[in-house]
Design a protein around this motif. Sequence first.
Motif, mmCIF file in Angstrom:
data_model
loop_
_atom_site.group_PDB
_atom_site.id
_atom_site.type_symbol
_atom_site.label_atom_id
_atom_site.label_comp_id
_atom_site.label_asym_id
_atom_site.label_seq_id
_atom_site.Cartn_x
_atom_site.Cartn_y
_atom_site.Cartn_z
ATOM 1 N N MET A 156 0.809 -1.216 0.000
ATOM 2 C CA MET A 156 0.000 0.000 0.000
ATOM 3 C C MET A 156 0.839 1.261 0.000
ATOM 4 N N ARG A 157 2.083 1.159 0.435
ATOM 5 C CA ARG A 157 2.971 2.319 0.494
ATOM 6 C C ARG A 157 4.301 1.932 -0.118
ATOM 7 N N GLU A 158 4.967 2.879 -0.778
ATOM 8 C CA GLU A 158 6.183 2.535 -1.514
ATOM 9 C C GLU A 158 6.973 3.800 -1.852
ATOM 10 N N ALA A 159 8.292 3.683 -1.789
ATOM 11 C CA ALA A 159 9.179 4.734 -2.285
ATOM 12 C C ALA A 159 9.904 4.172 -3.498
ATOM 13 N N LEU A 160 9.641 4.754 -4.647
ATOM 14 C CA LEU A 160 10.311 4.344 -5.872
ATOM 15 C C LEU A 160 11.631 5.110 -5.988
ATOM 16 N N ILE A 161 12.716 4.381 -6.231
ATOM 17 C CA ILE A 161 14.039 4.998 -6.309
ATOM 18 C C ILE A 161 14.573 4.810 -7.730
ATOM 19 N N ASP A 162 14.724 5.927 -8.415
ATOM 20 C CA ASP A 162 15.176 5.916 -9.801
ATOM 21 C C ASP A 162 16.704 5.996 -9.831
ATOM 22 N N LEU A 163 17.351 4.846 -9.995
ATOM 23 C CA LEU A 163 18.814 4.828 -9.990
ATOM 24 C C LEU A 163 19.396 5.456 -11.245
ATOM 25 N N ALA A 164 18.646 5.457 -12.328
ATOM 26 C CA ALA A 164 19.112 6.150 -13.530
ATOM 27 C C ALA A 164 19.228 7.643 -13.264
ATOM 28 N N ALA A 165 18.330 8.172 -12.429
ATOM 29 C CA ALA A 165 18.423 9.589 -12.057
ATOM 30 C C ALA A 165 19.673 9.845 -11.222
ATOM 31 N N ILE A 166 19.980 8.943 -10.294
ATOM 32 C CA ILE A 166 21.197 9.086 -9.484
ATOM 33 C C ILE A 166 22.425 9.112 -10.390
ATOM 34 N N GLU A 167 22.495 8.183 -11.310
ATOM 35 C CA GLU A 167 23.645 8.124 -12.223
ATOM 36 C C GLU A 167 23.722 9.388 -13.080
ATOM 37 N N HIS A 168 22.579 9.833 -13.592
ATOM 38 C CA HIS A 168 22.527 11.052 -14.398
ATOM 39 C C HIS A 168 22.961 12.276 -13.590
ATOM 40 N N ASN A 169 22.456 12.396 -12.382
ATOM 41 C CA ASN A 169 22.799 13.549 -11.547
ATOM 42 C C ASN A 169 24.291 13.563 -11.221
ATOM 43 N N THR A 170 24.827 12.389 -10.927
ATOM 44 C CA THR A 170 26.260 12.296 -10.633
ATOM 45 C C THR A 170 27.081 12.743 -11.836
ATOM 46 N N ARG A 171 26.737 12.220 -12.989
ATOM 47 C CA ARG A 171 27.496 12.561 -14.193
ATOM 48 C C ARG A 171 27.405 14.053 -14.500
ATOM 49 N N THR A 172 26.217 14.610 -14.351
ATOM 50 C CA THR A 172 26.014 16.030 -14.640
ATOM 51 C C THR A 172 26.843 16.907 -13.709
ATOM 52 N N LEU A 173 26.816 16.604 -12.418
ATOM 53 C CA LEU A 173 27.554 17.408 -11.453
ATOM 54 C C LEU A 173 29.062 17.183 -11.561
#
Length: 384
Positions: free
Chosen positions: A1-18
Amino acid sequence: MREALIDLAAIEHNTRTLRELTAAREFIAVVKANAYGHGATDVARAALAGGATRLGVADIPEALALRAAGVDAPVIAWLHGPGETFAEAMAHDIQLGVSSLEQLHAVAATATAGPAVVHLKLETGLSRNGIAPQDWSAVFAEAARLERDGLVRVDGLFSHLSNTSPDEDRVQVRRFEVGVAAAEGAGLRPTVRHIAATAAAVALPESRFDAVRIGIGLYGLSPFSEGDSAAAVWADLGLRPAMTLRARVAAVRRVPAGQGVSYGYMHRTDGDSTLALVPLGYADGVPRQASGTGPVVIGGRRFHVAGRIAMDQFVVDVGDHPVSVGDEVILFGDPAAGAPSATEWADAAGTINYEIVTRIGARVPRTVVTAVAAAAPTAAAERG
């Protein structure tokens, strides 16, 4: 009923961008506090895939958990309580932040199988832990002696900015440079000097030195407040929030006008209305301070929490909008996908977005995904 979705592609993208923005030789991905609530092991691997060269955590147990999960990248742990023992950390090749002469001696006393790798933390004005300027000379001299004796290796010097203003941060940067020069004058040759966390790494290029420590930016959340001069720069980076918090409607109730909702009847219905029960509460990290104001999206339309947030649940007054048991409720995620932001919840609760994601509790399962989509809300659905 409850969930936190974690987008690891976003983590990788954010790391690369920064990493590309800062162009620092080393990039320390900060995964303390279970990676700000996102899941330390998965985030660490995604950040390393995106170009991080080291990982940062607060304490030794967090570092050891990464090692137990098979993460073998360099890890630095920098916050140690009184009487901390360092043998297990050294056995697992954990680099240690050192904030006092006493800590330096305690680390050196444990170094029986080779030198301990340390980063000396300098107090430059944040007034937390760190070696005070009046003690720099003595600590640097002792560190140099311990290096000659093969008990420690000073790999880094670091500090932490207050983020009060660019001018205040520049004062700290200059103090740090004085400390670095004093350390080198004592014979130390650190390879990694780091003082910039996300805000300074983005907005204060002179603070980048050999490495940047990226925490909140890794998760696609801004350290800048609205109106900050760096906010526009941040917006142009195209970073993506990595966490989406969602649940499913657990119950639906049709009620008459004037019906009180939840504890204290902070909210009463304006007319005949439908109430949707959401099984998330402050035990899950949803801030009670956002009662009556926290935004949600149900069925592609935006509403707000009605009345008080309870320990395990809250209510949404959806008026005449059709809602059924099992419908998805998005509390926050990527605004580009139509979700409310963690920052909106922070504003509703009178806090910061760091706290919103970090406080999401263990009762909420984390599910790793590669992308998160949400239906965009319609303007007509905006409700008080």
